[in-house]
Design an enzyme around this catalytic site. Structure first.
Site, PDB file in Angstrom:
ATOM      1  CD1 TRP A 115     -20.652  23.780 -37.154  1.00  0.00           C
ATOM      2  CD2 TRP A 115     -20.241  23.590 -35.031  1.00  0.00           C
ATOM      3  NE1 TRP A 115     -19.452  23.061 -37.116  1.00  0.00           N
ATOM      4  CE2 TRP A 115     -19.482  22.979 -35.617  1.00  0.00           C
ATOM      5  CE3 TRP A 115     -20.080  23.582 -33.693  1.00  0.00           C
ATOM      6  CZ2 TRP A 115     -17.909  22.341 -35.253  1.00  0.00           C
ATOM      7  CZ3 TRP A 115     -18.819  22.947 -33.245  1.00  0.00           C
ATOM      8  CH2 TRP A 115     -17.858  22.137 -33.951  1.00  0.00           C
ATOM      9  CG  ASP A 164     -13.049  22.261 -41.804  1.00  0.00           C
ATOM     10  OD1 ASP A 164     -13.042  22.291 -40.717  1.00  0.00           O
ATOM     11  OD2 ASP A 164     -12.944  21.375 -42.492  1.00  0.00           O
ATOM     12  CG  PHE A 215     -17.945  16.753 -45.429  1.00  0.00           C
ATOM     13  CD1 PHE A 215     -19.196  17.141 -44.823  1.00  0.00           C
ATOM     14  CD2 PHE A 215     -17.245  15.401 -44.870  1.00  0.00           C
ATOM     15  CE1 PHE A 215     -19.932  16.425 -43.595  1.00  0.00           C
ATOM     16  CE2 PHE A 215     -17.722  14.906 -43.776  1.00  0.00           C
ATOM     17  CZ  PHE A 215     -19.028  15.441 -43.127  1.00  0.00           C
TER      18      PHE A 215
HETATM   19  C1  FRU Z   1     -12.095  19.132 -40.918  1.00  0.00           C
HETATM   20  C2  FRU Z   1     -13.264  18.143 -41.357  1.00  0.00           C
HETATM   21  C3  FRU Z   1     -13.028  17.703 -42.937  1.00  0.00           C
HETATM   22  C4  FRU Z   1     -14.457  17.743 -43.435  1.00  0.00           C
HETATM   23  C5  FRU Z   1     -15.217  18.606 -42.462  1.00  0.00           C
HETATM   24  C6  FRU Z   1     -16.529  18.442 -42.193  1.00  0.00           C
HETATM   25  O1  FRU Z   1     -12.464  19.776 -39.752  1.00  0.00           O
HETATM   26  O2  FRU Z   1     -13.484  16.862 -40.503  1.00  0.00           O
HETATM   27  O3  FRU Z   1     -12.334  16.766 -42.900  1.00  0.00           O
HETATM   28  O4  FRU Z   1     -14.707  17.833 -44.666  1.00  0.00           O
HETATM   29  O5  FRU Z   1     -14.438  18.985 -41.392  1.00  0.00           O
HETATM   30  O6  FRU Z   1     -17.337  19.408 -41.302  1.00  0.00           O
END
Ligand code: FRU
Length: 516
Positions: free
Chosen positions: A52, A55, A115
């Site tokens: 997977w 972002d 994240f």
């Molecule tokens: C956006 C998000 C961000 C977060 C990340 C986690 O798609 O939800 O806000 O940092 O993906 O994977």
């Protein structure tokens, strides 16, 4: 986090655990062979060799190379256990995978996930600011979406060495909590930049039950940050939902950057990514939007920008799956990175097109030569193909007073439902319908309609007059990629350019730059 991940996690609670997909390596030959043979995997878009991704994170040009990081689950083709995957490129098109850059540290502020975040150059090293998450009870959590409960803090790490292969984390968060006076809906996705002798950083957030917003911080050393104020905020949302990203009172992945004479703010919420252009007041440091729109009308989320080596502003986005989670989990891969898109402003309106580096992939084109004979034109169009769904199409026409329709479909199947359809009706001159959805882009002042399409495995990136983008996922069965054919209705004699280029895959297999 978008709904599909939440729905998936909820559905998993009762599901039987499936064998996790390991990081792909050459010893895992069976899985590699399956992924290599999957015709739906793109051949010139960046994606991990397996599992997977979501972002883009911290894209940066450093020491003569482009580095891309991305949200990555090394264990499965579903969201979870967020790491920062890492790839390197000489040109933003040809990629080589590198080892994971950031992984959760047990007992650390990112023990439940690293994240999204961004990168800045700090002397002879690259600094990344990112959000660390730790599972926490609801009373202590800043991220509560009905499925997860996390405490979010802003963390800092430094990358050094050849190919940025060595990463050192600052052990404690550099921003440990959101401003106490705001009842936040979330606190994540930092983006930093330097101005004069200061660093600035935005963080995505929102006021619960009210609106999304962007928090602004200031620092002299990247380590100590002072909260200033909300640099931007949205209108009050209509209703509330357990997940503030669904109701729009949480803005994810904001970024504020100069473009031309203006500033541009981008952010993502409610499954869509938005842009605003306007003025960042140099005295108050408050952003005043003037014009706005959507960055893409299709399967595209959480984009992030960087400067290329010539100083162009490049936008990268996460292209999501639109098929059911069971299908992509079984396929062993999910998500890909968009092509790099160059951003410009024209009268305050954001324009975008694929970066010219993508032209290096072009092979010899098939070019349409228009005549007054409609049947002859149609025969020519019917002979033009994108073999194996790996190519580029440029179509420029002057629809005048006739309706123009352009569709892409499996060339072997005349009755097939098109993968994508575009319709321009001159009685509605300021819009173009894509898959039945009205996009606010009409012909140019000189009456032209330009459709630029990139087809790759199971994705189409479409740009209309450089003013609107639409990313479409489409899925076919079987073990062979079909040939894409065009169906055009309207006056084909008005078409001034119609070219189809086969594009050269960026790796020998469909593992897209896997380390050999
Ligand atoms: C956006 C998000 C961000 C977060 C990340 C986690 O798609 O939800 O806000 O940092 O993906 O994977």
């Amino acid at each position: 986090m978008p709904t599909d991940r939440r729905t998936f996690l909820a559905s998993m609670l009762g599901a039987v655990a499936l064998p996790a997909l390991d990081v792909l390596d050459r010893t895992n030959a069976g899985k590699a062979a399956r992924l290599e043979a999957d015709p739906r995997r793109p051949q010139y878009h960046l994606l991990p060799a397996a599992n997977w991704m979501n972002d883009p994170n911290g894209p940066v040009y450093w020491d003569g190379s482009y580095h891309m990081f991305y949200q990555y689950n090394p264990d499965a083709a579903v969201w979870g256990d967020m790491h920062w995957g890492h790839a390197i490129s000489p040109d933003m098109i040809h990629w080589h995978h590198l080892p994971v850059a950031l992984a959760p540290t047990p007992g650390g502020p990112d023990e439940s996930g690293c994240f999204s975040g961004s990168a800045v150059i700090d002397g002879d090293r690259v600094a990344v600011v990112y959000t660390g998450v730790v599972a926490a009870p609801e009373t202590k959590a800043t991220l509560r979406d009905g499925a997860h409960s996390y405490k979010e803090t802003q963390c800092l790490a430094f990358g050094t060495g050849k190919d940025l292969s060595t990463w050192t984390k600052v052990p404690q968060p550099v921003v440990a909590a959101p401003p106490a006076e705001i009842n936040v809906t979330g606190f994540r996705d930092p983006s930093a930049w330097r101005h004069g002798d200061r660093w600035y950083m935005t963080v995505g957030s929102g006021v619960r039950g009210k609106h999304g917003c962007v928090l602004l911080y200031e620092s002299t050393d990247l380590q100590h940050w002072r909260y200033l104020h909300m640099v931007a905020s949205g209108e009050d949302v209509a209703g509330q939902s357990a997940n503030p990203v669904e109701s729009g009172d949480m803005w994810e992945c904001p970024e504020l950057f100069p473009l031309g004479e203006k500033h541009v703010l981008i952010y993502s919420t409610q499954g869509k990514s938005f842009w605003q252009s306007g003025v960042l007041n140099p005295e108050t440091l408050i952003f005043q939007p003037e014009q706005r729109g959507l960055l893409d009308w299709g399967a595209y989320y959480a984009p992030k920008t960087q400067l290329d080596k010539s100083g162009n502003r490049i936008l990268w986005g996460w292209i999501q799956e639109t098929r059911p989670v069971e299908e992509y989990r079984a396929a062993g891969w999910a998500g890909m990175m968009s092509l790099p898109r160059i951003l410009t402003l024209e009268d305050g309106v954001l324009n975008m097109q694929a970066a010219s580096e993508a032209e290096a992939l072009r092979q010899r084109p098939q070019n349409f030569s228009s005549s007054a004979d409609e049947d002859r034109n149609q025969r020519q169009i019917a002979s033009m193909r994108v073999k194996g769904v790996c190519g580029e199409i440029l179509c420029v026409t002057r629809p005048g007073t006739t309706t123009f329709e352009f569709a892409l479909a499996d060339s072997q199947d005349d009755d097939a439902h098109p993968w994508l359809s575009v319709r321009y009706d001159p009685s509605n001159p300021d819009q173009t319908m894509v898959d039945g959805k009205p996009l606010p882009v009409g012909t140019t002042p000189t009456g032209e309609l330009e459709l630029h399409l990139y087809l790759d495995g199971s994705v189409i990136e479409l740009f209309i007059n450089r003013k609107a983008a639409f990313t479409k996922r489409f899925y076919y069965g079987g073990s062979r990629a079909p040939s894409a054919g065009m169906r055009i209705t309207g006056q084909t004699s008005l078409i001034s350019t119609l070219s189809v280029w086969p594009l050269t895959p960026i790796s020998r297999d469909r593992l897209t730059g896997v380390t050999s």
